[in-house]
Design a protein around this motif. Structure first.
Motif, PDB file in Angstrom:
ATOM      1  N   ALA A 136       0.818  -1.213   0.000  1.00  0.00           N
ATOM      2  CA  ALA A 136       0.000   0.000   0.000  1.00  0.00           C
ATOM      3  C   ALA A 136       0.852   1.264   0.000  1.00  0.00           C
ATOM      4  O   ALA A 136       0.614   2.182  -0.790  1.00  0.00           O
ATOM      5  CB  ALA A 136      -0.936  -0.001   1.209  1.00  0.00           C
ATOM      6  N   THR A 173      -2.591   4.373   9.181  1.00  0.00           N
ATOM      7  CA  THR A 173      -3.591   3.753   8.305  1.00  0.00           C
ATOM      8  C   THR A 173      -4.828   4.639   8.173  1.00  0.00           C
ATOM      9  O   THR A 173      -5.367   4.824   7.066  1.00  0.00           O
ATOM     10  CB  THR A 173      -3.989   2.376   8.855  1.00  0.00           C
ATOM     11  OG1 THR A 173      -2.838   1.526   8.861  1.00  0.00           O
ATOM     12  CG2 THR A 173      -5.085   1.737   8.012  1.00  0.00           C
ATOM     13  N   PHE A 230      -6.172   6.493   4.634  1.00  0.00           N
ATOM     14  CA  PHE A 230      -7.535   6.283   4.148  1.00  0.00           C
ATOM     15  C   PHE A 230      -8.289   7.609   4.026  1.00  0.00           C
ATOM     16  O   PHE A 230      -8.873   7.920   2.978  1.00  0.00           O
ATOM     17  CB  PHE A 230      -8.280   5.340   5.096  1.00  0.00           C
ATOM     18  CG  PHE A 230      -9.709   5.091   4.699  1.00  0.00           C
ATOM     19  CD1 PHE A 230     -10.017   4.269   3.628  1.00  0.00           C
ATOM     20  CD2 PHE A 230     -10.750   5.690   5.399  1.00  0.00           C
ATOM     21  CE1 PHE A 230     -11.339   4.045   3.259  1.00  0.00           C
ATOM     22  CE2 PHE A 230     -12.070   5.475   5.042  1.00  0.00           C
ATOM     23  CZ  PHE A 230     -12.365   4.651   3.954  1.00  0.00           C
ATOM     24  N   PHE A 233      -9.657   2.342  -0.167  1.00  0.00           N
ATOM     25  CA  PHE A 233     -10.086   1.082   0.453  1.00  0.00           C
ATOM     26  C   PHE A 233      -9.034  -0.015   0.278  1.00  0.00           C
ATOM     27  O   PHE A 233      -8.847  -0.856   1.152  1.00  0.00           O
ATOM     28  CB  PHE A 233     -11.423   0.642  -0.143  1.00  0.00           C
ATOM     29  CG  PHE A 233     -12.608   1.377   0.423  1.00  0.00           C
ATOM     30  CD1 PHE A 233     -13.036   1.140   1.724  1.00  0.00           C
ATOM     31  CD2 PHE A 233     -13.294   2.320  -0.339  1.00  0.00           C
ATOM     32  CE1 PHE A 233     -14.131   1.826   2.257  1.00  0.00           C
ATOM     33  CE2 PHE A 233     -14.386   2.999   0.181  1.00  0.00           C
ATOM     34  CZ  PHE A 233     -14.810   2.760   1.484  1.00  0.00           C
ATOM     35  N   PHE A 234      -8.340   0.001  -0.859  1.00  0.00           N
ATOM     36  CA  PHE A 234      -7.246  -0.944  -1.096  1.00  0.00           C
ATOM     37  C   PHE A 234      -6.155  -0.769  -0.037  1.00  0.00           C
ATOM     38  O   PHE A 234      -5.678  -1.751   0.565  1.00  0.00           O
ATOM     39  CB  PHE A 234      -6.675  -0.721  -2.502  1.00  0.00           C
ATOM     40  CG  PHE A 234      -5.393  -1.444  -2.786  1.00  0.00           C
ATOM     41  CD1 PHE A 234      -5.398  -2.792  -3.099  1.00  0.00           C
ATOM     42  CD2 PHE A 234      -4.181  -0.768  -2.768  1.00  0.00           C
ATOM     43  CE1 PHE A 234      -4.206  -3.461  -3.366  1.00  0.00           C
ATOM     44  CE2 PHE A 234      -2.990  -1.421  -3.033  1.00  0.00           C
ATOM     45  CZ  PHE A 234      -2.998  -2.771  -3.338  1.00  0.00           C
ATOM     46  N   CYS A 235      -5.765   0.478   0.222  1.00  0.00           N
ATOM     47  CA  CYS A 235      -4.745   0.763   1.238  1.00  0.00           C
ATOM     48  C   CYS A 235      -5.235   0.394   2.633  1.00  0.00           C
ATOM     49  O   CYS A 235      -4.466  -0.133   3.461  1.00  0.00           O
ATOM     50  CB  CYS A 235      -4.345   2.237   1.189  1.00  0.00           C
ATOM     51  SG  CYS A 235      -3.492   2.738  -0.320  1.00  0.00           S
ATOM     52  N   LEU A 236      -6.507   0.648   2.920  1.00  0.00           N
ATOM     53  CA  LEU A 236      -7.077   0.322   4.228  1.00  0.00           C
ATOM     54  C   LEU A 236      -7.023  -1.181   4.480  1.00  0.00           C
ATOM     55  O   LEU A 236      -6.649  -1.626   5.579  1.00  0.00           O
ATOM     56  CB  LEU A 236      -8.516   0.820   4.310  1.00  0.00           C
ATOM     57  CG  LEU A 236      -9.259   0.541   5.621  1.00  0.00           C
ATOM     58  CD1 LEU A 236      -8.606   1.282   6.784  1.00  0.00           C
ATOM     59  CD2 LEU A 236     -10.737   0.945   5.486  1.00  0.00           C
ATOM     60  N   ALA A 237      -7.366  -1.978   3.479  1.00  0.00           N
ATOM     61  CA  ALA A 237      -7.356  -3.431   3.640  1.00  0.00           C
ATOM     62  C   ALA A 237      -5.937  -3.955   3.861  1.00  0.00           C
ATOM     63  O   ALA A 237      -5.697  -4.769   4.766  1.00  0.00           O
ATOM     64  CB  ALA A 237      -7.978  -4.090   2.412  1.00  0.00           C
ATOM     65  N   CYS A 238      -4.993  -3.491   3.056  1.00  0.00           N
ATOM     66  CA  CYS A 238      -3.603  -3.952   3.176  1.00  0.00           C
ATOM     67  C   CYS A 238      -3.001  -3.584   4.532  1.00  0.00           C
ATOM     68  O   CYS A 238      -2.393  -4.423   5.220  1.00  0.00           O
ATOM     69  CB  CYS A 238      -2.753  -3.359   2.057  1.00  0.00           C
ATOM     70  SG  CYS A 238      -3.140  -3.980   0.415  1.00  0.00           S
ATOM     71  N   ASN A 239      -3.179  -2.325   4.926  1.00  0.00           N
ATOM     72  CA  ASN A 239      -2.608  -1.882   6.195  1.00  0.00           C
ATOM     73  C   ASN A 239      -3.324  -2.496   7.388  1.00  0.00           C
ATOM     74  O   ASN A 239      -2.711  -2.723   8.446  1.00  0.00           O
ATOM     75  CB  ASN A 239      -2.654  -0.353   6.289  1.00  0.00           C
ATOM     76  CG  ASN A 239      -1.591   0.313   5.452  1.00  0.00           C
ATOM     77  OD1 ASN A 239      -0.463  -0.167   5.364  1.00  0.00           O
ATOM     78  ND2 ASN A 239      -1.930   1.419   4.823  1.00  0.00           N
ATOM     79  N   GLY A 240      -4.622  -2.763   7.244  1.00  0.00           N
ATOM     80  CA  GLY A 240      -5.359  -3.397   8.339  1.00  0.00           C
ATOM     81  C   GLY A 240      -4.811  -4.771   8.657  1.00  0.00           C
ATOM     82  O   GLY A 240      -4.625  -5.133   9.836  1.00  0.00           O
ATOM     83  N   ILE A 241      -4.524  -5.569   7.628  1.00  0.00           N
ATOM     84  CA  ILE A 241      -3.931  -6.897   7.856  1.00  0.00           C
ATOM     85  C   ILE A 241      -2.521  -6.758   8.416  1.00  0.00           C
ATOM     86  O   ILE A 241      -2.108  -7.527   9.290  1.00  0.00           O
ATOM     87  CB  ILE A 241      -3.927  -7.703   6.541  1.00  0.00           C
ATOM     88  CG1 ILE A 241      -5.358  -7.905   6.041  1.00  0.00           C
ATOM     89  CG2 ILE A 241      -3.243  -9.052   6.750  1.00  0.00           C
ATOM     90  CD1 ILE A 241      -5.451  -8.543   4.675  1.00  0.00           C
TER      91      ILE A 241
END
Length: 476
Positions: A74, A137, A141, A227-235
């Protein structure tokens, strides 16, 4: 300089262990040597003699690598793809704004993304990865959600150059630094595997934006990127966990022997303050490591920012210029993984310098004389992508080999603080060289990138010189 002679194996092979400037290296009579790596920086500045054991593998260690991979997909992915955003914005929302003015949006964005690492590094050393990564993160976002609705230079600076960039800086240092807590002998391989995420992100993001610009428009394209960055950083937040933090005590004893609890906020602030160690700049191998990274990053990031518009000036269509960035980042996958593995065997600095020589030669031999040929431009993007990937993937590995692990975050942040100053002015200088965007002006821009790449490579060699001198048959 201390020297010890030992015998290894049944063949009684004589191996000389030499400690030069605090870095242990080995030499034998042949060039291709198998030696024990010293990833600890063991000089007078490191007063911590406590032995640190590294897992060097296992499920938990490699889950940290996976988390770092996704997080860097991300952060570095968007940084590597900044040209895809710059090209669209410069030809649509800000089509009537001067190139030099638009360039400040992206120079500030790249500069702040790395400059704040100076603060985040000590924070990570003291408090760990969770806090900066969660805040970062959320800022990434929210920033991209705001970018989607921007249409003036000022709005883009606030949303992208400040908000998203600060979010990047809060996540980059923990994502890279946490790997040094789990790997020592295999650190080059681990960081190489993790930073592949930046290349994978650099492949996905330009292709994704190119498709989304046409299908749903700029607004929703950037929102989907958020949303792509949010998903990657969330994991990444769930998987990345530190092992080693600076030790402290929250209790103090007065003259009468009474023990009282210290203010935790004050203790944390004092710890972070103590991490700012500018005396480390007196270490010449570290200083020239900074200078080398300074010049090579200006060359690389300036080229990434304007490679797409350079191609358009040479006659390439806008959609194909995005593919050029994808080719550059796709070959970077190989350029991040293989050098990382080789550096564990042949030496981090040795492989770093070899890759930078390839980076400089690819610009001098292919881009500069034959950049007007679109087929050669594709070949250049592929070859340069392999060599240039080491600038981002091997820099923390080389830094880790001359830095105690408890100080890695601080030194990594300080290094990128100075590098960010170069990025702040490097891209506007590039824009000033490009000017009206004629073919000749873009050729002068290529010369600018070549010169900075060569100077940076020379500085990396000087850094190695201050470790082992001019010796070549040394793994360092």
């Amino acid at each position: 300089m201390a020297t010890t002679c030992i015998e290894r194996g049944s063949s009684n092979e004589s191996v000389e262990i030499v400690r030069i400037n605090g870095v242990a290296v080995e030499t034998v009579s042949q060039f291709e040597i198998e030696i024990e790596s010293s990833a600890e920086y063991n000089n007078n500045a490191n007063n911590n003699d406590e032995e640190i054991n590294y897992p060097e593998g296992g499920f938990q260690a490699y889950s940290v690598v996976l988390g770092s991979f996704l997080g860097l997909m991300a952060t570095f992915g968007t940084l590597n793809s900044v040209g895809a955003i710059q090209t669209y914005v410069a030809t649509h929302q800000l089509a009537n704004v001067k190139t030099s003015t638009v360039s400040w949006i992206f120079s500030i964005y790249i500069a702040v993304s790395f400059a704040n690492c100076m603060v985040v590094g000590p924070l990570f050393d003291v408090k760990g990865a969770l806090l900066p990564m969660v805040v970062g993160t959320l800022m990434i976002f929210g920033g991209f959600m705001a970018v989607a609705n921007c249409d003036t230079v000022g709005q883009f600076i606030l949303a992208l150059s400040i908000c998203v960039a600060i979010g990047n800086s809060l996540t980059i240092t923990p994502l890279v630094g946490v790997l040094s807590h789990w790997f020592n002998l295999k650190r080059g391989r681990a960081i190489g595997m993790a930073t592949i995420g930046g290349s994978v992100g650099g492949i996905i993001v330009p292709l994704m934006l190119d498709r989304l610009y046409v299908q749903v428009g700029f607004v929703w394209a950037i929102r989907i990127l958020a949303f792509f960055c949010l998903a990657c950083n969330g994991i990444a937040i769930l998987l990345c966990r530190e092992r080693i933090c600076s030790k402290t005590t929250n209790y103090e004893e007065d003259e009468e022997g009474t023990t009282t609890k210290k203010n935790e906020l004050l203790v944390s602030l004092m710890q972070i303050k103590d991490q700012f160690d500018f005396k480390s700049l007196l270490d010449l191998k570290y200083l020239f490591c900074i200078i080398g990274t300074f010049f090579t990053e200006i060359s690389l990031l300036s080229m990434l920012t304007y490679l797409a518009t350079y191609a358009i000036a040479q006659g390439m269509s806008e959609s194909k210029s995005y593919i050029l960035l994808t080719v550059f980042n796709a070959t970077g996958v190989l350029g991040r993984l293989v050098p990382g593995i080789l550096s564990d065997k042949f030496g981090h600095f040795n492989i770093m310098i070899a890759m930078l020589i390839g980076f400089s030669l690819s610009m001098l031999v292919m881009w500069l004389p034959f950049g007007s040929n679109l087929n050669v431009l594709y070949a250049f993007a592929a070859i340069c992508g392999v060599f240039s990937s080491s600038i981002l993937s091997l820099t923390p590995v080389c830094l880790g080999s001359i830095t105690p692990v408890q100080k890695f975050g601080q030194r990594y942040g300080l290094l990128y603080f100075f590098v960010s100053l170069g990025n702040l002015f490097g891209i506007p200088v590039s824009a000033a060289i490009i000017g009206e965007g004629t073919v000749h002006q873009y050729d002068m821009f290529a010369v600018f990138c070549c010169i900075f790449g060569v100077v940076g490579t020379c500085c990396w060699f000087v850094s190695r010189f201050f470790i082992v001198g001019l010796k070549l048959n040394v793994r360092v």
